[in-house]
Motif scaffolding. Structure first.
Motif, PDB file in Angstrom:
ATOM      1  N   ILE A  12      -8.076   1.379  83.055  1.00  0.00           N
ATOM      2  CA  ILE A  12      -9.258   0.930  83.995  1.00  0.00           C
ATOM      3  C   ILE A  12     -10.436   0.284  83.209  1.00  0.00           C
ATOM      4  CG2 ILE A  12      -8.359   2.156  85.897  1.00  0.00           C
ATOM      5  CD1 ILE A  12     -10.479   4.107  85.217  1.00  0.00           C
ATOM      6  N   VAL A  13     -10.429   0.377  81.875  1.00  0.00           N
ATOM      7  CA  VAL A  13     -11.820   0.506  81.141  1.00  0.00           C
ATOM      8  C   VAL A  13     -12.334  -1.227  81.524  1.00  0.00           C
ATOM      9  CG1 VAL A  13     -10.641  -0.380  79.044  1.00  0.00           C
ATOM     10  CG2 VAL A  13     -12.756   0.930  79.026  1.00  0.00           C
ATOM     11  N   ARG A  14     -11.585  -2.155  81.496  1.00  0.00           N
ATOM     12  CA  ARG A  14     -12.016  -3.639  81.788  1.00  0.00           C
ATOM     13  C   ARG A  14     -12.313  -3.872  83.125  1.00  0.00           C
ATOM     14  NH1 ARG A  14      -8.934  -8.098  78.749  1.00  0.00           N
ATOM     15  NH2 ARG A  14      -7.115  -6.995  79.259  1.00  0.00           N
ATOM     16  N   ASP A  15     -12.218  -2.664  84.126  1.00  0.00           N
ATOM     17  CA  ASP A  15     -12.545  -2.880  85.526  1.00  0.00           C
ATOM     18  C   ASP A  15     -11.567  -3.868  86.127  1.00  0.00           C
ATOM     19  OD1 ASP A  15     -14.458  -0.883  85.761  1.00  0.00           O
ATOM     20  OD2 ASP A  15     -15.887  -2.362  85.062  1.00  0.00           O
ATOM     21  N   PRO A  16      -9.926  -3.529  85.965  1.00  0.00           N
ATOM     22  CA  PRO A  16      -8.920  -4.590  86.535  1.00  0.00           C
ATOM     23  C   PRO A  16      -8.969  -4.861  87.796  1.00  0.00           C
ATOM     24  CG  PRO A  16      -7.926  -2.720  85.795  1.00  0.00           C
ATOM     25  CD  PRO A  16      -9.335  -2.670  85.433  1.00  0.00           C
ATOM     26  N   GLN A  17      -8.501  -5.865  88.532  1.00  0.00           N
ATOM     27  CA  GLN A  17      -8.420  -5.999  89.975  1.00  0.00           C
ATOM     28  C   GLN A  17      -7.196  -5.335  90.359  1.00  0.00           C
ATOM     29  OE1 GLN A  17      -8.513 -10.281  90.654  1.00  0.00           O
ATOM     30  NE2 GLN A  17      -9.922 -10.646  89.273  1.00  0.00           N
ATOM     31  N   ILE A  18      -6.093  -5.392  89.638  1.00  0.00           N
ATOM     32  CA  ILE A  18      -4.975  -4.823  89.818  1.00  0.00           C
ATOM     33  C   ILE A  18      -4.500  -3.649  88.941  1.00  0.00           C
ATOM     34  CG2 ILE A  18      -2.253  -5.388  90.502  1.00  0.00           C
ATOM     35  CD1 ILE A  18      -3.305  -8.253  90.681  1.00  0.00           C
ATOM     36  N   VAL A  19      -4.266  -2.543  89.581  1.00  0.00           N
ATOM     37  CA  VAL A  19      -3.795  -1.447  88.498  1.00  0.00           C
ATOM     38  C   VAL A  19      -2.298  -1.002  89.056  1.00  0.00           C
ATOM     39  CG1 VAL A  19      -4.342   0.808  87.570  1.00  0.00           C
ATOM     40  CG2 VAL A  19      -6.016  -0.516  88.068  1.00  0.00           C
ATOM     41  N   LEU A  20      -1.410  -0.786  87.884  1.00  0.00           N
ATOM     42  CA  LEU A  20      -0.092  -0.546  87.986  1.00  0.00           C
ATOM     43  C   LEU A  20       0.139   0.969  87.415  1.00  0.00           C
ATOM     44  CD1 LEU A  20       1.782  -3.740  87.051  1.00  0.00           C
ATOM     45  CD2 LEU A  20       0.634  -3.005  89.232  1.00  0.00           C
ATOM     46  N   TYR A  21       0.638   1.541  88.157  1.00  0.00           N
ATOM     47  CA  TYR A  21       0.733   3.074  87.687  1.00  0.00           C
ATOM     48  C   TYR A  21       2.308   3.457  87.794  1.00  0.00           C
ATOM     49  CZ  TYR A  21      -3.873   3.629  89.621  1.00  0.00           C
ATOM     50  OH  TYR A  21      -5.190   3.643  89.729  1.00  0.00           O
ATOM     51  N   ASP A  22       2.831   3.699  86.400  1.00  0.00           N
ATOM     52  CA  ASP A  22       4.436   4.023  86.414  1.00  0.00           C
ATOM     53  C   ASP A  22       4.523   5.579  86.416  1.00  0.00           C
ATOM     54  OD1 ASP A  22       6.940   4.042  86.102  1.00  0.00           O
ATOM     55  OD2 ASP A  22       7.037   2.962  84.059  1.00  0.00           O
ATOM     56  N   GLU A  23       4.996   6.211  87.485  1.00  0.00           N
ATOM     57  CA  GLU A  23       5.256   7.641  87.532  1.00  0.00           C
ATOM     58  C   GLU A  23       3.966   8.560  86.914  1.00  0.00           C
ATOM     59  OE1 GLU A  23       7.729   9.122  88.571  1.00  0.00           O
ATOM     60  OE2 GLU A  23       9.501   7.593  88.295  1.00  0.00           O
ATOM     61  N   PRO A  24       2.697   8.273  87.667  1.00  0.00           N
ATOM     62  CA  PRO A  24       1.537   8.708  87.126  1.00  0.00           C
ATOM     63  C   PRO A  24       1.456  10.433  87.267  1.00  0.00           C
ATOM     64  CG  PRO A  24       1.234   7.937  89.349  1.00  0.00           C
ATOM     65  CD  PRO A  24       2.509   7.535  88.968  1.00  0.00           C
ATOM     66  N   THR A  25       2.378  10.928  88.070  1.00  0.00           N
ATOM     67  CA  THR A  25       2.248  12.473  88.134  1.00  0.00           C
ATOM     68  C   THR A  25       3.544  13.084  87.638  1.00  0.00           C
ATOM     69  OG1 THR A  25       3.023  12.419  90.447  1.00  0.00           O
ATOM     70  CG2 THR A  25       0.790  12.346  90.156  1.00  0.00           C
ATOM     71  N   SER A  26       4.296  12.464  86.873  1.00  0.00           N
ATOM     72  CA  SER A  26       5.731  13.105  86.582  1.00  0.00           C
ATOM     73  C   SER A  26       5.434  13.933  85.421  1.00  0.00           C
ATOM     74  CB  SER A  26       6.653  11.890  86.379  1.00  0.00           C
ATOM     75  OG  SER A  26       6.318  11.369  85.048  1.00  0.00           O
ATOM     76  N   GLY A  27       5.875  15.389  85.328  1.00  0.00           N
ATOM     77  CA  GLY A  27       5.750  16.030  84.304  1.00  0.00           C
ATOM     78  C   GLY A  27       4.432  16.657  84.073  1.00  0.00           C
ATOM     79  N   LEU A  28       3.668  16.552  85.268  1.00  0.00           N
ATOM     80  CA  LEU A  28       2.265  17.332  85.397  1.00  0.00           C
ATOM     81  C   LEU A  28       2.390  18.406  86.281  1.00  0.00           C
ATOM     82  CD1 LEU A  28      -0.127  14.066  85.598  1.00  0.00           C
ATOM     83  CD2 LEU A  28       0.642  15.415  83.410  1.00  0.00           C
ATOM     84  N   ASP A  29       1.482  19.400  86.033  1.00  0.00           N
ATOM     85  CA  ASP A  29       1.282  20.457  87.053  1.00  0.00           C
ATOM     86  C   ASP A  29       0.918  20.222  88.351  1.00  0.00           C
ATOM     87  OD1 ASP A  29      -1.664  21.367  87.301  1.00  0.00           O
ATOM     88  OD2 ASP A  29      -0.992  21.210  84.981  1.00  0.00           O
ATOM     89  N   PRO A  30       0.854  20.814  89.668  1.00  0.00           N
ATOM     90  CA  PRO A  30       0.612  20.418  90.785  1.00  0.00           C
ATOM     91  C   PRO A  30      -1.020  20.165  90.746  1.00  0.00           C
ATOM     92  CG  PRO A  30       1.921  22.257  90.928  1.00  0.00           C
ATOM     93  CD  PRO A  30       1.801  22.162  89.661  1.00  0.00           C
TER      94      PRO A  30
END
Lengths: 253, 270
Positions: free
Chosen positions: A152-170
């Motif tokens: 997000i550092v370049r303030d994009p218009q579209i952000v895609l997230y591939d499994e953003p929470t997998s392997g993380l604690d709740p």
């Protein structure tokens, strides 16, 4: 804003996408859910041109990403930020340098401006104290957050997230979910999230799309998605929340 | 750089099909490797105007040049010593051991210097390049660069190529000098040839052509090692197994190409 039209893709003799059609409106968050191997990550890779469809089109604001090259392709890609499953940080650069990389490479910004922008994004993901560390010295969750800051550092218009929470604690998963929500509210970004985590899907999504065998079998707002009559959807929901007692609340407002 | 998607090929039906596929894949990979090499050569034009590129080239130069110095010095010293001892013992039978300096300097500068340097760089630096880029490929770091519209050839291959193009000839000169000194040590201690006589003989028959041909070889070897290693790294698939395969292939192919092109350059300039 972002559209897949009848996209087919065969990998290793196996059809992974079988006529996938999807549409994401500007400022909307679309969550793609489904069991492993149904083509969720492949769909994301088609959206940013990392894979070429065997048939069909991928349109970004009406432009076919596959038919553009050179400066045209770069102009389209500049609209994107992507969080990879592993964070995909460059290992020989510090967290700060990783986040600063797209700014150094693709903008005419000076050192002071870049430092300010990077520190702001690191603060947003709670990593302002860890900018000097190398990826090998931070946890998986921190890598994901650093990857998000870079996306997000370049303030994009579209952000895609591939499994953003997998392997993380709740707790960390909810932090990432809140970040995705904040980005949509504050910056109005269009988001596509691929996940197995239905709690996360219901929290961040405006629309939830269920994939089966490379096709969308259901695409509804979260509140309607849970009531879907599709047996495949119901089976997926029941498997995820078996024993949990009740479904988590869907996104408000 | 074009994005190459992973391939899933069916097993060939018979030996002829396997040979045909092997030939076609070799030709295709050669073409892709050359295209990456020429693209990286083109991007070297951006080294001077862009500060970050200069910094990265210096960093890579330190890795492939300075860090290779101890092993290069050891190999060069013993290569010179072995050459002097083997040739000196034969020459002594004819009372011509004083000529050992000529033999060592000619052999080191034309053949052994660039060849030994290339083998060291291929085994240490080339394999490390292939492993590093292959790990980046399988862990989606290269894909992340594509999404940020950062060209991996410009960002990763060009600095390595530029550093190697400078460091391989520089290390070759170092290898030549250390090898000749190693020969001098053996000539003095084992063959009773004074250092002055050794030096005079070594320099008397050493012409500019020997040095230029050696440096030309070193420069060509730098292109081969970097091109092969970076292509193998960037085309890796299949996780840790793919990283191992890319590393092994980079060393084997570089060795073979260094050997073959070394012969043809020698043949052309002899």
């Amino acid at each position: 804003m972002l559209e897949l039209r009848d996209v087919f893709k065969v990998l290793g003799g196996r059809p992974v996408l079988g006529g996938m059609s999807l549409r994401v409106e500007r400022g909307q968050t679309l969550v793609i859910v489904g069991p492993s191997g149904v083509g969720k990550s492949v769909t994301l890779q088609h959206m940013v041109g990392l894979m070429r469809p065997d048939a069909g089109q991928v349109l970004v604001e009406g432009e076919d990403i596959q038919s553009t090259h050179g400066a045209g392709r770069e102009r389209i890609l500049n609209k994107f930020g992507m969080l990879f499953q592993s964070g995909a940080l460059i290992n020989w650069m510090t967290v700060f340098e990783n986040v600063a990389l797209p700014l150094y490479e693709k903008t005419p910004m000076g050192d002071a401006e870049i430092r300010e922008a990077v520190n702001a994004k690191l603060a947003l993901v709670g990593l302002e104290e860890h900018g000097h560390k190398y990826p090998a010295a931070i946890s998986g969750g921190m890598k994901k957050r650093a990857g998000l800051a870079r996306a997000i550092v370049r303030d994009p218009q579209i952000v895609l997230y591939d499994e953003p929470t997998s392997g993380l604690d709740p707790v960390l998963s909810r932090t990432i979910d809140r970040l995705i929500l904040d980005l949509q509210k504050k910056l109005g970004v269009t988001s596509v999230v691929v996940t197995h985590d239905l709690s996360s899907a219901f929290m961040v999504g405006d629309m939830v799309a269920m994939l089966e065998a490379g096709r969308v079998v259901e695409c509804l707002p979260p509140a309607e998605f849970v009531k879907s009559a599709n047996p495949f959807v119901q089976e997926f929901i029941e498997a995820q929340f078996a024993g949990a007692g009740r479904l988590p609340a869907a996104k408000r407002g | 750089m074009k994005i190459y998607e992973p391939e899933y090929l069916k097993p060939p039906e018979n030996v002829i099909a396997a040979a045909g596929r092997g030939l076609l894949l070799t030709l295709r990979n050669t073409g892709r490797g050359l295209s990456i090499l020429f693209e990286a050569l083109f991007w070297t034009l951006t080294i001077v105007p862009v500060l970050q590129h200069r910094r990265e080239v210096v960093r890579q130069g330190f890795i492939c040049g300075i860090k290779s110095l101890p092993v290069t010095a050891t190999v060069a010293l013993f290569t010179g010593m072995i050459l002097a001892l083997q040739a000196g013992l034969v020459l002594r039978d004819y009372g011509q051991q004083v000529q050992v300096g000529t033999l060592v300097s000619q052999t080191m500068c034309r053949e052994m210097g660039p060849f030994m340097t290339a083998l060291i760089l291929s085994a240490s630096v080339g394999s490390a390049m292939a492993a590093e880029l292959a790990t980046m490929t399988v862990s989606e770091e290269i894909a992340a660069l594509h999404v940020m519209s950062i060209n991996p050839v410009r960002f990763l291959v060009m600095p390595r190529l530029a550093a190697m193009m400078v460091m391989c000839p520089a290390l070759t000169v170092f290898t030549n000098v250390v090898g000749i000194l190693g020969g001098m040590l053996v000539a003095y201690t084992q063959l009773n040839v004074s250092p002055t006589a050794y030096y005079e003989n070594a320099m008397h028959y050493l012409h500019n052509k020997e040095i230029y041909v050696g440096l030309l070889k070193a420069w060509e070897f730098s292109l081969i090692i970097t091109g092969v290693s970076c292509y193998q790294g960037l085309s890796a698939t299949n996780g840790a197994v793919g990283v191992g395969l890319a590393t092994r292939r980079s060393v084997v192919i570089s060795f073979l190409l260094v050997l073959v092109t070394g012969y043809f350059i020698t043949r052309f300039f002899c």
